[in-house]
Scaffold this motif. Structure first.
Motif, short mmCIF file in Angstrom:
data_model
loop_
_atom_site.label_atom_id
_atom_site.label_comp_id
_atom_site.label_asym_id
_atom_site.label_seq_id
_atom_site.Cartn_x
_atom_site.Cartn_y
_atom_site.Cartn_z
N PRO A 354 0.80 -1.22 0.00
CA PRO A 354 0.00 0.00 0.00
C PRO A 354 0.84 1.28 0.00
CG PRO A 354 -0.97 -1.60 1.48
CD PRO A 354 0.32 -2.19 1.00
N ALA A 355 1.93 1.29 0.72
CA ALA A 355 2.77 2.49 0.75
C ALA A 355 3.36 2.79 -0.62
CB ALA A 355 3.89 2.32 1.78
N ASP A 356 3.79 1.75 -1.34
CA ASP A 356 4.32 1.94 -2.69
C ASP A 356 3.22 2.44 -3.62
OD1 ASP A 356 6.73 0.99 -1.75
OD2 ASP A 356 6.38 -1.06 -2.44
N TYR A 357 2.02 1.87 -3.49
CA TYR A 357 0.87 2.30 -4.30
C TYR A 357 0.58 3.78 -4.10
CZ TYR A 357 -4.07 2.99 -5.48
OH TYR A 357 -5.24 3.50 -5.97
N PHE A 358 0.49 4.21 -2.85
CA PHE A 358 0.15 5.61 -2.59
C PHE A 358 1.30 6.55 -2.97
CE2 PHE A 358 -2.98 3.66 0.36
CZ PHE A 358 -4.12 4.24 -0.18
N ALA A 359 2.53 6.08 -2.87
CA ALA A 359 3.66 6.92 -3.28
C ALA A 359 3.61 7.23 -4.77
CB ALA A 359 4.98 6.22 -2.94
N ILE A 360 3.12 6.27 -5.56
CA ILE A 360 3.00 6.49 -7.01
C ILE A 360 1.77 7.33 -7.33
CG2 ILE A 360 2.72 5.36 -9.26
CD1 ILE A 360 4.04 2.87 -8.05
N ASN A 361 0.65 7.05 -6.68
CA ASN A 361 -0.63 7.62 -7.07
C ASN A 361 -0.99 8.92 -6.38
OD1 ASN A 361 -2.46 6.27 -9.10
ND2 ASN A 361 -1.64 4.51 -8.01
N ALA A 362 -0.19 9.37 -5.44
CA ALA A 362 -0.46 10.62 -4.74
C ALA A 362 0.67 11.61 -5.01
CB ALA A 362 -0.60 10.38 -3.24
N SER A 363 0.37 12.88 -4.89
CA SER A 363 1.41 13.89 -5.01
C SER A 363 2.40 13.72 -3.86
CB SER A 363 0.80 15.29 -4.98
OG SER A 363 0.21 15.54 -3.71
N ASP A 376 9.08 -1.50 -1.55
CA ASP A 376 9.74 -2.04 -2.74
C ASP A 376 9.99 -0.97 -3.81
OD1 ASP A 376 9.70 -4.89 -1.95
OD2 ASP A 376 7.52 -4.65 -2.08
N LEU A 377 9.44 0.21 -3.64
CA LEU A 377 9.50 1.22 -4.70
C LEU A 377 10.92 1.64 -5.06
CD1 LEU A 377 7.54 2.68 -6.56
CD2 LEU A 377 7.54 4.61 -4.96
N PRO A 378 11.82 1.87 -4.09
CA PRO A 378 13.19 2.26 -4.48
C PRO A 378 13.86 1.21 -5.37
CG PRO A 378 12.81 2.70 -2.15
CD PRO A 378 11.63 1.92 -2.63
N HIS A 379 13.67 -0.07 -5.03
CA HIS A 379 14.25 -1.12 -5.85
C HIS A 379 13.62 -1.15 -7.24
CE1 HIS A 379 15.89 -4.99 -7.07
NE2 HIS A 379 14.66 -5.44 -7.30
N LEU A 380 12.30 -1.00 -7.30
CA LEU A 380 11.61 -1.00 -8.59
C LEU A 380 12.04 0.19 -9.43
CD1 LEU A 380 8.04 -2.08 -7.43
CD2 LEU A 380 9.55 -3.37 -8.95
N ILE A 384 13.70 -0.25 -13.07
CA ILE A 384 13.02 0.33 -14.23
C ILE A 384 13.81 1.49 -14.82
CG2 ILE A 384 10.93 1.62 -14.91
CD1 ILE A 384 9.40 -0.19 -12.93
N GLY A 385 14.56 2.18 -13.98
CA GLY A 385 15.41 3.25 -14.47
C GLY A 385 14.76 4.62 -14.51
N MET A 386 13.79 4.87 -13.65
CA MET A 386 13.17 6.18 -13.59
C MET A 386 12.50 6.37 -12.24
SD MET A 386 9.85 5.58 -16.08
CE MET A 386 9.05 7.11 -15.63
N ASP A 387 12.32 7.63 -11.88
CA ASP A 387 11.66 7.95 -10.62
C ASP A 387 10.16 7.69 -10.78
OD1 ASP A 387 10.91 8.91 -8.17
OD2 ASP A 387 11.14 11.02 -8.69
N LEU A 388 9.60 6.84 -9.95
CA LEU A 388 8.20 6.42 -10.09
C LEU A 388 7.26 7.17 -9.15
CD1 LEU A 388 8.81 2.56 -10.24
CD2 LEU A 388 8.33 4.08 -12.16
N ALA A 389 7.80 7.90 -8.20
CA ALA A 389 6.96 8.56 -7.20
C ALA A 389 6.18 9.72 -7.81
CB ALA A 389 7.82 9.07 -6.04
N GLY A 390 4.93 9.87 -7.39
CA GLY A 390 4.12 11.01 -7.80
C GLY A 390 3.61 10.95 -9.22
#
Length: 603
Positions: A354-363, A376-380, A384-390
């Protein structure tokens, strides 16, 4: 439900039973489909628009047309509430509402010789309802373009690899269209297009860090400006040059992505990390501001029930149906298949922490206020080779979720970045294909409605009218695209889309009252209509009061409030008109009430 296979198996069983029993009952008993009656595809067969088509071929093209980004993005956004609300709404909404809606709209259009829903409404309910339906259709197609384009914007911002791959599909599609037109080699053109698309994805990493890569590292406002400009030129070009080959090539990508979803869920069987319900079911979430009801039903439209399907069901498809009984696999079956796709998308989203999901889908600011720590987001992001947050909008979340599932395979780690960008390109190309055709539909509607005031506008071959209507269509949805965030724009899309589904069910109830052997069969449309009409109007009121006219809200926009209010009034006018029609029909004996529509005439 801790494992994805539980969702998949239960969904398949429920949908199979629904197709076998409820589908047969609805088509044979309620609609009384009779194969001894000639269909419009035979009556008006011309080899171009009216072409009798084998049922499974027709079902395939119908599914490809209705299964746009909605069943992929809607469930991802609705995961904010947990896996249970979305899963239940997908199954109940599809079985009770969506499959019925799509089937009865297709049936109604065929009864009126393949005409559009606005013409069917005019014939069944009168000129006022017909004009209101046409205007509502213009609203929904315009808002749909903005909602779908918003997804593309956040998928391509600061993503030169993805932008390059998506941009290259334009010359590739044009080359395929020219190659096929001048050589007649359909198979060769297909292979050229598929290979070229794969090369574009594989070449993506090499343009990063170059001058071209810097040019393609676009901000949100740059992408949002480019999309309506592109749509104007794409809708003005001949369909064989860009629209048709691009849609054709995107169908192969669709098969690839859907196949990968199935493989990932069935073979890898990921664990669902989301809870059944989150703390945001009462509202205040970072992805969707409203409470679980009514927002679950307007966020997940396609996959459960969608008014957008009425454009397809009263457009191309009714002119292709070979036999009346074919509407079960074509309309009923295709809707159930779309529900399955939406459930798989929900699985991909809820397999993330859930934390990874909200980090991507929220500002970033909204995520910081949640007090969560990514897992898992930092590893992903590194793989993947790009910043996924926001990266809001749902498209990136789906691609990340699918990539996360496949990272369970050790050998997949080196391919995760390519797989991610392929999914992004698939979503973007598929959405842009819908934008191409949707802008054309909006142009036709503007010309049709405007032609009532100025007759030359109705001539589709009148160049000034075509250009002016195209500019107006692109300007309308381009404004909506640049004037809000995914929260407000997707909610506006959901309200308009489900209002259109309500109109489809209103017309469907009228048709059933005319043709069914028992009046009680009308409940097949009235039950989902009652829920949907209340839900969509409450959602519209909630957005107007809490977002569009709230100066403190992120989505503050009085124009969106006006659009919502107008659509709600149009729906109310159509419903009141229908009540009057139903009252008159119910007072008639069955022999008069079931009179057939006027004798066939070429639309």
């Amino acid at each position: 439900m801790d494992n994805a296979l539980t969702f998949v198996i239960s969904t398949l069983c429920i949908l199979a039973l629904c197709y076998r029993f409820y589908g047969v009952f609805f088509v044979r008993k309620v609609l009384r489909a009779d194969d001894s009656v000639v269909t419009p595809s035979h009556t008006f067969e011309d080899g171009k628009n009216y072409v009798p088509t084998k049922k499974w071929v027709n079902a395939g093209q119908h599914f490809a047309a209705i299964a746009a980004a909605g069943p992929l993005v809607g469930p991802v956004l609705a995961a904010q509430f947990g896996y249970l609300p979305g899963f239940l709404w997908l199954l109940v909404g599809c079985v009770v509402g969506g499959a019925v809606h799509d089937t009865v709209v297709l049936f109604a259009s065929m009864k009126h010789n393949g005409k559009s829903l606005s013409n069917v409404a005019k014939a069944e309910l009168g000129p006022v309802a017909g004009w209101c339906t046409g205007l509502a259709m213009l609203f929904i197609i315009t808002i749909t373009m903005a909602g779908l384009s918003m997804v593309v914007v956040h998928a391509l911002e600061r993503n030169p690899w993805g932008t390059f791959a998506v941009f290259m599909t334009i010359p590739i599609a044009i080359a395929v269209g020219l190659y096929e037109r001048f050589t007649g080699n359909h198979k060769g053109a297909t292979w050229v297009g598929i290979i070229a698309i794969m090369v574009a994805v594989l070449a993506g990493p090499y343009i990063q860090g170059t001058l071209l890569g810097d040019w393609l590292t676009l901000r949100v406002d740059s992408v949002a400006l480019a999309l309506p400009i592109y749509a104007f030129f794409a809708s003005a070009l001949p369909v064989w040059l860009l629209l048709t080959p691009r849609g054709y090539l995107s169908s192969f990508m669709k098969i690839g992505v859907f196949g990968a979803l199935v493989v990932g869920v069935v073979i890898i069987n990921p664990t669902i990390q989301f809870p059944a319900l989150t703390d945001f079911i009462h509202g205040g979430g970072p992805v969707l501001a409203g409470p679980v009801w009514p927002f679950i039903s307007i966020t997940i439209a396609c996959g459960a029930i969608s008014g957008f399907h009425a454009f397809i069901g009263s457009g191309t498809t009714p002119k292709l149906v070979d036999k009346w009984s074919d509407i079960r696999p074509v309309a009923f079956g295709a809707m159930l298949a779309e529900c399955m796709v939406a459930v798989l998308a929900l699985v991909a989203a809820t397999a993330l922490h859930p934390a990874d999901y909200f980090a991507i889908n929220a500002s970033p600011a909204a995520f910081a206020s949640l007090g969560m720590e990514v897992v898992d987001l930092p590893h992903l992001s590194q793989e993947i080779g790009m910043d996924l947050a926001g990266r809001t909008g749902g498209a990136v979340t789906l691609a990340v979720g699918m990539t996360f599932i496949f990272t369970k395979l050790p050998w997949f780690a080196t391919l995760s970045s390519y797989f991610f960008q392929f999914v992004i390109m698939f979503e973007a190309v598929f959405i842009l294909t819908a934008v191409d055709s949707g802008t054309r539909v909006a142009r036709y509607l503007i010309q049709d409605l405007g032609g009532d005031l100025y007759a030359p506008l109705k001539r589709l071959d009148w160049i000034p009218g075509s250009i002016g209507a195209s500019v107006a269509a692109c300007a309308l949805w381009g404004y909506l695209l640049t004037s809000g965030d995914i929260n407000s724009v997707w909610a506006l899309f959901g309200v308009s889309n489900q209002l259109m589904a309500s109109i489809g069910l209103i017309i469907g109830a009228t048709i059933i009252l005319r043709v069914a052997a028992k009046r009680i069969y009308m409940l097949t449309c009235l039950i989902p209509l009652a829920y949907l009409f209340v839900t969509v109007n409450y959602a519209g009121y909630w957005m107007i009061a809490n977002v569009y006219l709230n100066t403190q809200a992120r989505g503050y926009n009085p124009i969106n409030a006006g659009i919502s209010a107008i659509m709600m009034v149009l729906g109310l006018i159509i419903l009141i008109t229908a009540f009057g029609k139903w009252k008159t029909m119910l007072a008639l004996p069955k022999s008069l009430r079931s009179g057939e529509v006027p004798a066939p005439s070429l639309p």
